[in-house]
Design an enzyme around this catalytic site. Structure first.
Site, PDB file in Angstrom:
ATOM      1  N   LYS A   1     -56.733  17.345  18.989  1.00  0.00           N
ATOM      2  CA  LYS A   1     -55.750  16.842  19.946  1.00  0.00           C
ATOM      3  C   LYS A   1     -56.371  15.743  20.828  1.00  0.00           C
ATOM      4  O   LYS A   1     -57.589  15.526  20.796  1.00  0.00           O
ATOM      5  CB  LYS A   1     -55.249  18.023  20.792  1.00  0.00           C
ATOM      6  CG  LYS A   1     -54.538  19.111  19.978  1.00  0.00           C
ATOM      7  CD  LYS A   1     -53.995  20.199  20.892  1.00  0.00           C
ATOM      8  CE  LYS A   1     -53.349  21.332  20.106  1.00  0.00           C
ATOM      9  NZ  LYS A   1     -52.730  22.347  21.001  1.00  0.00           N
TER      10      LYS A   1
ATOM     11  N   TYR B   1     -43.728  20.175  17.076  1.00  0.00           N
ATOM     12  CA  TYR B   1     -43.654  21.320  17.973  1.00  0.00           C
ATOM     13  C   TYR B   1     -42.219  21.822  18.177  1.00  0.00           C
ATOM     14  O   TYR B   1     -41.926  22.465  19.194  1.00  0.00           O
ATOM     15  CB  TYR B   1     -44.295  20.965  19.327  1.00  0.00           C
ATOM     16  CG  TYR B   1     -45.812  20.968  19.299  1.00  0.00           C
ATOM     17  CD1 TYR B   1     -46.514  22.111  18.911  1.00  0.00           C
ATOM     18  CD2 TYR B   1     -46.544  19.848  19.671  1.00  0.00           C
ATOM     19  CE1 TYR B   1     -47.908  22.129  18.896  1.00  0.00           C
ATOM     20  CE2 TYR B   1     -47.941  19.856  19.665  1.00  0.00           C
ATOM     21  CZ  TYR B   1     -48.612  21.001  19.269  1.00  0.00           C
ATOM     22  OH  TYR B   1     -49.987  21.027  19.256  1.00  0.00           O
TER      23      TYR B   1
ATOM     24  N   ASN C   1     -56.436  22.810  24.654  1.00  0.00           N
ATOM     25  CA  ASN C   1     -57.191  23.697  23.760  1.00  0.00           C
ATOM     26  C   ASN C   1     -57.759  22.998  22.533  1.00  0.00           C
ATOM     27  O   ASN C   1     -58.040  23.627  21.512  1.00  0.00           O
ATOM     28  CB  ASN C   1     -56.365  24.944  23.400  1.00  0.00           C
ATOM     29  CG  ASN C   1     -55.085  24.616  22.659  1.00  0.00           C
ATOM     30  OD1 ASN C   1     -54.816  23.444  22.364  1.00  0.00           O
ATOM     31  ND2 ASN C   1     -54.304  25.629  22.340  1.00  0.00           N
TER      32      ASN C   1
ATOM     33  N   HIS D   1     -55.540  21.888  16.833  1.00  0.00           N
ATOM     34  CA  HIS D   1     -54.382  22.603  16.271  1.00  0.00           C
ATOM     35  C   HIS D   1     -54.701  23.048  14.844  1.00  0.00           C
ATOM     36  O   HIS D   1     -55.419  22.360  14.122  1.00  0.00           O
ATOM     37  CB  HIS D   1     -53.172  21.664  16.236  1.00  0.00           C
ATOM     38  CG  HIS D   1     -52.039  22.174  15.393  1.00  0.00           C
ATOM     39  ND1 HIS D   1     -51.069  23.019  15.900  1.00  0.00           N
ATOM     40  CD2 HIS D   1     -51.746  21.993  14.080  1.00  0.00           C
ATOM     41  CE1 HIS D   1     -50.219  23.327  14.913  1.00  0.00           C
ATOM     42  NE2 HIS D   1     -50.601  22.714  13.814  1.00  0.00           N
TER      43      HIS D   1
ATOM     44  N   GLU E   1     -46.109  21.043   7.989  1.00  0.00           N
ATOM     45  CA  GLU E   1     -46.867  20.120   8.843  1.00  0.00           C
ATOM     46  C   GLU E   1     -47.580  19.047   8.021  1.00  0.00           C
ATOM     47  O   GLU E   1     -47.592  17.872   8.414  1.00  0.00           O
ATOM     48  CB  GLU E   1     -47.855  20.918   9.706  1.00  0.00           C
ATOM     49  CG  GLU E   1     -47.112  21.784  10.735  1.00  0.00           C
ATOM     50  CD  GLU E   1     -47.999  22.756  11.485  1.00  0.00           C
ATOM     51  OE1 GLU E   1     -49.221  22.817  11.207  1.00  0.00           O
ATOM     52  OE2 GLU E   1     -47.471  23.473  12.364  1.00  0.00           O
TER      53      GLU E   1
END
Ligand code: IDP
Ligand code: MG
Length: 149
Positions: free
Chosen positions: A9, A49, A112, A115, A126
């Site tokens: 990310k 998302y 975080n 992914h 995805e």
């Protein structure tokens, strides 16, 4: 062989963790079959998302994930979907086990670092939204006989 979608990310890219995260998957023995660095358009972020569309954190998540470059990748190997989730650790880095990617590099849930697809069906979905078929490579590695019995 299974494939999964993994993405460093914007926080992970900014913090210089792309190489570290790629290295963990390489050293484990998984094969890199797709890789690109780009900044996600808002529409793609909202699709990716989409399951969180009605959550309070959705707008912040989309704003964050489109705020800078991400490193999108596809890894191939035996049971790689579940293994990648284990290597990432829990969504909340404070609950992630030490040694996992999130448990090593993260503190806040909204930062975080990386992914990973949560199921085989999510992985197919995805990979399909981030990569064209021609961007996914099929190739042999001589080392595979030393990784798989
Ligand atoms: P996952 O990334 O482990 O699959 P999801 O529940 O699918 O976790 O959530 C997607 C992303 O949304 C998380 O990685 C995290 O960055 C963010 N997120 C999830 N829950 C929260 C929250 O309660 N507050 C802020 N961000 C959240
Ligand atoms: Mg998820």
């Amino acid at each position: 062989m299974e494939r999964t979608f993994v993405m460093v990310k914007p926080d992970g890219v900014q913090r210089g963790l792309v190489g570290e995260i790629i290295a963990r998957f390489e050293r484990r023995g998984y094969k890199l079959v797709g890789l690109k660095l780009f900044t996600m358009p808002t529409a793609l972020a909202e699709t990716h998302y989409g399951e969180h569309r009605n959550k309070a954190f959705f707008k912040g998540l989309v704003d964050f994930i489109t705020s800078g470059p991400v490193a999108a990748m596809v890894w191939e190997g035996k049971n790689v979907v579940a293994a990648a989730r284990e290597m990432l650790g829990a969504t909340d880095p404070q609950k992630a086990l030490p040694g996992t990617i999130r448990g090593t590099y993260g503190i806040d849930i909204g930062r975080n670092v990386a992914h990973g697809s949560d199921s085989e069906a999510s992985a197919v979905r995805e990979i399909g939204i981030f990569f064209e078929e021609a961007e996914l490579l099929s190739y042999n590695r001589a080392i595979d006989t030393w990784i798989y019995e």
